[in-house]
Design a protein around this motif. Structure first.
Motif, PDB file in Angstrom:
ATOM      1  N   ASP A 357       0.845  -1.191   0.000  1.00  0.00           N
ATOM      2  CA  ASP A 357       0.000   0.000   0.000  1.00  0.00           C
ATOM      3  C   ASP A 357       0.886   1.248   0.000  1.00  0.00           C
ATOM      4  O   ASP A 357       1.675   1.446   0.934  1.00  0.00           O
ATOM      5  CB  ASP A 357      -0.886  -0.025   1.254  1.00  0.00           C
ATOM      6  CG  ASP A 357      -1.687   1.252   1.438  1.00  0.00           C
ATOM      7  OD1 ASP A 357      -1.751   2.067   0.497  1.00  0.00           O
ATOM      8  OD2 ASP A 357      -2.244   1.435   2.540  1.00  0.00           O
ATOM      9  N   PRO A 358       0.799   2.106  -1.001  1.00  0.00           N
ATOM     10  CA  PRO A 358       1.711   3.259  -1.074  1.00  0.00           C
ATOM     11  C   PRO A 358       1.513   4.274   0.036  1.00  0.00           C
ATOM     12  O   PRO A 358       2.391   5.106   0.269  1.00  0.00           O
ATOM     13  CB  PRO A 358       1.399   3.874  -2.445  1.00  0.00           C
ATOM     14  CG  PRO A 358       0.020   3.414  -2.766  1.00  0.00           C
ATOM     15  CD  PRO A 358      -0.105   2.046  -2.165  1.00  0.00           C
ATOM     16  N   ALA A 359       0.372   4.226   0.750  1.00  0.00           N
ATOM     17  CA  ALA A 359       0.150   5.171   1.847  1.00  0.00           C
ATOM     18  C   ALA A 359       0.828   4.733   3.135  1.00  0.00           C
ATOM     19  O   ALA A 359       0.810   5.476   4.119  1.00  0.00           O
ATOM     20  CB  ALA A 359      -1.347   5.351   2.096  1.00  0.00           C
ATOM     21  N   TYR A 360       1.451   3.544   3.141  1.00  0.00           N
ATOM     22  CA  TYR A 360       2.145   3.084   4.350  1.00  0.00           C
ATOM     23  C   TYR A 360       3.561   3.652   4.376  1.00  0.00           C
ATOM     24  O   TYR A 360       4.365   3.380   3.475  1.00  0.00           O
ATOM     25  CB  TYR A 360       2.205   1.557   4.385  1.00  0.00           C
ATOM     26  CG  TYR A 360       2.915   1.025   5.607  1.00  0.00           C
ATOM     27  CD1 TYR A 360       2.305   1.047   6.856  1.00  0.00           C
ATOM     28  CD2 TYR A 360       4.210   0.526   5.517  1.00  0.00           C
ATOM     29  CE1 TYR A 360       2.962   0.579   7.978  1.00  0.00           C
ATOM     30  CE2 TYR A 360       4.876   0.061   6.633  1.00  0.00           C
ATOM     31  CZ  TYR A 360       4.247   0.090   7.854  1.00  0.00           C
ATOM     32  OH  TYR A 360       4.889  -0.363   8.970  1.00  0.00           O
ATOM     33  N   THR A 380      -1.283  -5.323   9.894  1.00  0.00           N
ATOM     34  CA  THR A 380      -2.409  -4.406  10.039  1.00  0.00           C
ATOM     35  C   THR A 380      -2.465  -3.845  11.459  1.00  0.00           C
ATOM     36  O   THR A 380      -2.332  -4.582  12.434  1.00  0.00           O
ATOM     37  CB  THR A 380      -3.725  -5.127   9.724  1.00  0.00           C
ATOM     38  OG1 THR A 380      -3.652  -5.621   8.385  1.00  0.00           O
ATOM     39  CG2 THR A 380      -4.906  -4.179   9.833  1.00  0.00           C
ATOM     40  N   GLY A 381      -2.646  -2.524  11.560  1.00  0.00           N
ATOM     41  CA  GLY A 381      -2.768  -1.870  12.853  1.00  0.00           C
ATOM     42  C   GLY A 381      -4.176  -1.941  13.414  1.00  0.00           C
ATOM     43  O   GLY A 381      -5.100  -2.483  12.795  1.00  0.00           O
ATOM     44  N   GLU A 382      -4.356  -1.320  14.578  1.00  0.00           N
ATOM     45  CA  GLU A 382      -5.608  -1.459  15.311  1.00  0.00           C
ATOM     46  C   GLU A 382      -6.729  -0.581  14.763  1.00  0.00           C
ATOM     47  O   GLU A 382      -7.899  -0.935  14.864  1.00  0.00           O
ATOM     48  CB  GLU A 382      -5.396  -1.109  16.802  1.00  0.00           C
ATOM     49  CG  GLU A 382      -4.407  -2.014  17.532  1.00  0.00           C
ATOM     50  CD  GLU A 382      -2.970  -1.569  17.367  1.00  0.00           C
ATOM     51  OE1 GLU A 382      -2.724  -0.634  16.563  1.00  0.00           O
ATOM     52  OE2 GLU A 382      -2.087  -2.150  18.016  1.00  0.00           O
ATOM     53  N   LEU A 383      -6.411   0.555  14.184  1.00  0.00           N
ATOM     54  CA  LEU A 383      -7.434   1.495  13.735  1.00  0.00           C
ATOM     55  C   LEU A 383      -7.217   1.815  12.264  1.00  0.00           C
ATOM     56  O   LEU A 383      -6.268   2.513  11.911  1.00  0.00           O
ATOM     57  CB  LEU A 383      -7.394   2.778  14.582  1.00  0.00           C
ATOM     58  CG  LEU A 383      -8.458   3.831  14.260  1.00  0.00           C
ATOM     59  CD1 LEU A 383      -9.854   3.289  14.535  1.00  0.00           C
ATOM     60  CD2 LEU A 383      -8.217   5.097  15.075  1.00  0.00           C
ATOM     61  N   ALA A 384      -8.109   1.304  11.406  1.00  0.00           N
ATOM     62  CA  ALA A 384      -7.988   1.495   9.957  1.00  0.00           C
ATOM     63  C   ALA A 384      -6.596   1.119   9.453  1.00  0.00           C
ATOM     64  O   ALA A 384      -6.025   1.780   8.584  1.00  0.00           O
ATOM     65  CB  ALA A 384      -8.306   2.940   9.585  1.00  0.00           C
ATOM     66  N   GLY A 385      -6.061   0.069  10.026  1.00  0.00           N
ATOM     67  CA  GLY A 385      -4.750  -0.408   9.619  1.00  0.00           C
ATOM     68  C   GLY A 385      -3.582   0.316  10.256  1.00  0.00           C
ATOM     69  O   GLY A 385      -2.433  -0.065  10.046  1.00  0.00           O
ATOM     70  N   GLN A 386      -3.848   1.371  11.045  1.00  0.00           N
ATOM     71  CA  GLN A 386      -2.787   2.175  11.643  1.00  0.00           C
ATOM     72  C   GLN A 386      -2.499   1.696  13.068  1.00  0.00           C
ATOM     73  O   GLN A 386      -3.418   1.460  13.842  1.00  0.00           O
ATOM     74  CB  GLN A 386      -3.159   3.655  11.644  1.00  0.00           C
ATOM     75  CG  GLN A 386      -3.609   4.177  10.291  1.00  0.00           C
ATOM     76  CD  GLN A 386      -2.640   3.855   9.172  1.00  0.00           C
ATOM     77  OE1 GLN A 386      -1.445   4.117   9.265  1.00  0.00           O
ATOM     78  NE2 GLN A 386      -3.155   3.269   8.099  1.00  0.00           N
ATOM     79  N   SER A 387      -1.228   1.595  13.410  1.00  0.00           N
ATOM     80  CA  SER A 387      -0.830   1.096  14.716  1.00  0.00           C
ATOM     81  C   SER A 387      -0.934   2.182  15.778  1.00  0.00           C
ATOM     82  O   SER A 387      -1.095   3.372  15.468  1.00  0.00           O
ATOM     83  CB  SER A 387       0.612   0.591  14.659  1.00  0.00           C
ATOM     84  OG  SER A 387       1.499   1.684  14.427  1.00  0.00           O
ATOM     85  N   ALA A 388      -0.812   1.784  17.039  1.00  0.00           N
ATOM     86  CA  ALA A 388      -0.830   2.743  18.141  1.00  0.00           C
ATOM     87  C   ALA A 388       0.345   3.710  18.031  1.00  0.00           C
ATOM     88  O   ALA A 388       0.212   4.902  18.349  1.00  0.00           O
ATOM     89  CB  ALA A 388      -0.790   2.005  19.481  1.00  0.00           C
ATOM     90  N   PHE A 389       1.498   3.217  17.577  1.00  0.00           N
ATOM     91  CA  PHE A 389       2.647   4.102  17.394  1.00  0.00           C
ATOM     92  C   PHE A 389       2.328   5.201  16.388  1.00  0.00           C
ATOM     93  O   PHE A 389       2.637   6.381  16.607  1.00  0.00           O
ATOM     94  CB  PHE A 389       3.856   3.297  16.916  1.00  0.00           C
ATOM     95  CG  PHE A 389       4.971   4.152  16.390  1.00  0.00           C
ATOM     96  CD1 PHE A 389       5.765   4.892  17.252  1.00  0.00           C
ATOM     97  CD2 PHE A 389       5.225   4.243  15.027  1.00  0.00           C
ATOM     98  CE1 PHE A 389       6.792   5.704  16.770  1.00  0.00           C
ATOM     99  CE2 PHE A 389       6.237   5.044  14.530  1.00  0.00           C
ATOM    100  CZ  PHE A 389       7.023   5.771  15.416  1.00  0.00           C
ATOM    101  N   THR A 390       1.693   4.831  15.284  1.00  0.00           N
ATOM    102  CA  THR A 390       1.336   5.828  14.274  1.00  0.00           C
ATOM    103  C   THR A 390       0.398   6.877  14.845  1.00  0.00           C
ATOM    104  O   THR A 390       0.574   8.081  14.609  1.00  0.00           O
ATOM    105  CB  THR A 390       0.666   5.138  13.071  1.00  0.00           C
ATOM    106  OG1 THR A 390       1.555   4.152  12.540  1.00  0.00           O
ATOM    107  CG2 THR A 390       0.330   6.146  11.984  1.00  0.00           C
ATOM    108  N   LEU A 391      -0.586   6.443  15.605  1.00  0.00           N
ATOM    109  CA  LEU A 391      -1.554   7.387  16.170  1.00  0.00           C
ATOM    110  C   LEU A 391      -0.884   8.331  17.159  1.00  0.00           C
ATOM    111  O   LEU A 391      -1.158   9.540  17.167  1.00  0.00           O
ATOM    112  CB  LEU A 391      -2.689   6.619  16.845  1.00  0.00           C
ATOM    113  CG  LEU A 391      -3.515   5.705  15.913  1.00  0.00           C
ATOM    114  CD1 LEU A 391      -4.562   4.952  16.710  1.00  0.00           C
ATOM    115  CD2 LEU A 391      -4.168   6.515  14.796  1.00  0.00           C
ATOM    116  N   LEU A 392       0.011   7.813  18.006  1.00  0.00           N
ATOM    117  CA  LEU A 392       0.724   8.676  18.957  1.00  0.00           C
ATOM    118  C   LEU A 392       1.645   9.648  18.230  1.00  0.00           C
ATOM    119  O   LEU A 392       1.748  10.826  18.610  1.00  0.00           O
ATOM    120  CB  LEU A 392       1.530   7.810  19.935  1.00  0.00           C
ATOM    121  CG  LEU A 392       0.714   6.980  20.930  1.00  0.00           C
ATOM    122  CD1 LEU A 392       1.628   6.047  21.715  1.00  0.00           C
ATOM    123  CD2 LEU A 392      -0.052   7.888  21.886  1.00  0.00           C
TER     124      LEU A 392
END
Length: 589
Positions: A357-360, A380-392
């Motif tokens: 996925d080019p958006a990763y 795959t992360g927890e929220l729409a494929g995004q991990s907790a690290f990404t969200l923080l």
């Protein structure tokens, strides 16, 4: 605004009987001139990285056995503890006892040392992986083999540079090979030397670049994790340029913003210095400039005080012109090649990062992918494929944009991020039609780096405002409980200790990826170290742990040439059965 790294201040009252000769020496050292303090940071940081690398080069294990690899990594950690713990102990001691002036000096030097030890440990781990062989990662294959061929071209005088490849690292490789390793036959030895040294000094270089803008704690908080995460020891010339380029760009734009306050002499010297630095970095590796250029150039246009009158406009334009002129003069060899051949230069090499996925942009897999493929990577992360690290991380980025958009460094990182993001998707969206990758997966690194920069600035600004607010409230309500500079210094000392622990763990992770692979048939990142152990030495013998199984030095590297371009994407590391699905055609052999 309160700064958590503590500004120079008057000496705090020391407890009776606690002053010492060491404290008096520390106070006198703090009275050194600014250039002397900066020089001390430079010497400590570079010295720590290279001396630690030298120490690790004495670790004697068999890196072709997993038990030997683990023992070697453990020894690197042991050395790190023996060197680092005394430094952290001194930092904590001065934070709790004695004057604030002394602690500020210690904090500055310890932060410089931590930055050096962080990548010194990465290089030390690579030295363990290459113990017993004089060759560098990659042996004679892949990118190292290509660059070695370019260096040999320079030594034999066939030609200087193929295509638009930055010439400075191959030139440095040629010099080291000719001076220390008997020329063409020793270029593989020189590759090992430069891989280790450049990897080791990446932390200090990044730290010293960020010191143009930040105080020691925030500089090392950015430099150490970023250098460990992004450094690629097999081609260290690439990533060290990215790590240094962003803070140098931000420093240059800061001077542009305040050009009217500088004397003519200072303005010209700074512009020439920044321009020459950009030219050198461009010749060392040019890709990051291409990704960041559109956004940063647009930002520079906005920073010019067009409505400020001649008194402000003229110095700004002079500064900008001299900077561009100096950069163009120094970088002219590569600029000429890019103008002459740029339109005909195509990158058609596809691998795992081209298929995902080019958006990763939160991770990286090299073309030595091991068991990874685009079906299982990224996880795959927890929220729409995004991990907790990404969200923080994104939350901290939001803080930077909310609290620090007036800061030139924040603007520079944001401009480089937006520019790289747009170019990434431009090239990716045209990939099938143009049958060209154009290195777009490499924007993953600069996008993630700028996100980390923004996140650290967000944390810095949020913490500064929070401490300032709490200090003001404390002084108004209960003065005895107010946050003091000494309390801030202790907090920073504790944070430096935590960062040092992260750095030593991260350095071991980075080095472990390059340990010679022990699983037959798997092409992971350890394959490059394994190849280095199976090439004959200059005296005709095999390296120590090769077991008599090694190949001759490839003297054909003395003349590097490009292969034919079949005008279509090449699916690297893909099985024959995967080619029709991934590349849209059968494998060409």
């Amino acid at each position: 605004m309160t700064d958590l790294t503590t500004d120079p201040a008057a000496p705090a009252a020391a407890a009776p009987g606690r002053d010492s000769r060491l404290g008096r020496i520390g106070d006198r050292l703090h009275d050194l001139k600014p250039w002397q303090l900066r020089s001390a940071e430079f010497v400590v940081s570079i010295g720590a990285s290279l001396l630690f690398l030298r120490l690790c080069m004495h670790i004697s294990v068999n890196p072709l056995q997993r038990i030997g690899q683990v023992s070697g990594l453990a020894k690197v950690q042991q050395y790190g503890a023996l060197v680092g713990l005394p430094l952290l102990a001194v930092l904590l001691y001065t934070a709790y006892r004695g004057s604030l002036r002394r602690h500020q000096l210690v904090q500055r030097l310890v932060c410089a040392a931590v930055a050096g030890l962080a990548t010194g440990a990465v290089a030390g781990g690579i030295a363990v992986a290459l113990h017993g062989t004089p060759f560098g990662l990659g042996g004679q294959e892949g990118d190292p083999g290509n660059v070695m061929g370019m260096a040999n071209n320079m030594m034999t005088g066939h030609k200087l540079l193929p295509g638009v490849y930055p010439p400075l690292f191959p030139a440095a490789l040629a010099v080291v090979a000719k001076v220390f390793h008997h020329g063409v036959s020793g270029v593989g030895y020189a590759m090992k030397d430069l891989q280790l040294v450049v990897t080791a000094v990446a932390g200090p270089a990044t730290y010293l670049a960020w010191r143009l803008l930040l105080r020691p704690f925030w500089a090392v908080l950015l430099a150490a994790p970023a250098a460990i995460l992004f450094m690629d020891p097999i081609r260290p010339y690439s990533h060290i340029t990215m790590l240094v380029m962003i803070p140098v760009l931000a420093g240059c734009l800061r001077e542009l913003h305040r050009a009217s306050t500088l004397s003519t002499r200072s303005l010209l010297l700074r512009a020439a210095g920044f321009g020459a630095s950009f030219g050198i970095l461009f010749l060392w590796y040019s890709g990051w400039f291409i990704w960041a250029a559109p956004g940063v150039m647009l930002l520079a246009v906005f920073l010019v005080p067009w409505r400020g009158g001649r008194a402000r406009l003229r110095p700004a334009l002079t500064y900008l012109g001299v900077t561009l002129l100096a950069a163009g003069v120094v970088g002219s060899p590569l600029l000429y090649q890019m103008v002459r051949l740029g339109a005909t230069t195509k990158d058609r090499y596809a691998y795992v990062m081209t298929y995902i996925d080019p958006a990763y942009v939160m991770g990286w897999v090299s073309d030595r992918e091991g068991h990874a493929n685009y079906h299982v990577y990224p996880q795959t992360g927890e929220l729409a494929g995004q991990s907790a690290f990404t969200l923080l991380l994104l939350a901290a980025v939001g803080l930077a944009l909310a609290l620090g958009l007036r800061n030139v460094a924040v603007r520079t990182a944001a401009a480089a991020l937006i520019s790289s993001w747009l170019l990434r998707f431009w090239f990716a969206s045209h990939m099938q039609h143009d049958q060209a990758v154009q290195l777009y997966p490499r924007t993953t690194w600069i996008i993630m780096y700028t996100l980390i920069i923004l996140a650290v600035f967000g944390l810095m600004m949020a913490s500064q405002r929070s401490v300032g607010w709490l200090r003001g409230v404390g002084e108004a309500v209960r003065p005895a409980r107010a946050i003091t500079p000494q309390a801030v210094a202790r907090g920073v000392a504790g944070a430096v200790c935590a960062l040092a622990l992260f750095a030593t763990m991260g350095a071991s992770w980075s080095a472990n990826r390059y340990m010679p692979t022990t699983e037959a048939g798997v092409e992971d990142m350890g394959l490059d170290a394994l190849r280095a152990h199976h090439i004959k030495q200059q005296n005709g013998t095999c390296p120590k742990y090769a077991g008599g199984d090694c190949s001759d030095i490839n003297m054909e590297l003395a003349e590097y040439t490009f292969g034919p371009d079949d005008l279509r994407i090449f699916c690297g590391n893909a099985d024959k059965e995967q080619w029709p699905l991934q590349c849209g055609r059968n494998r060409p052999w």
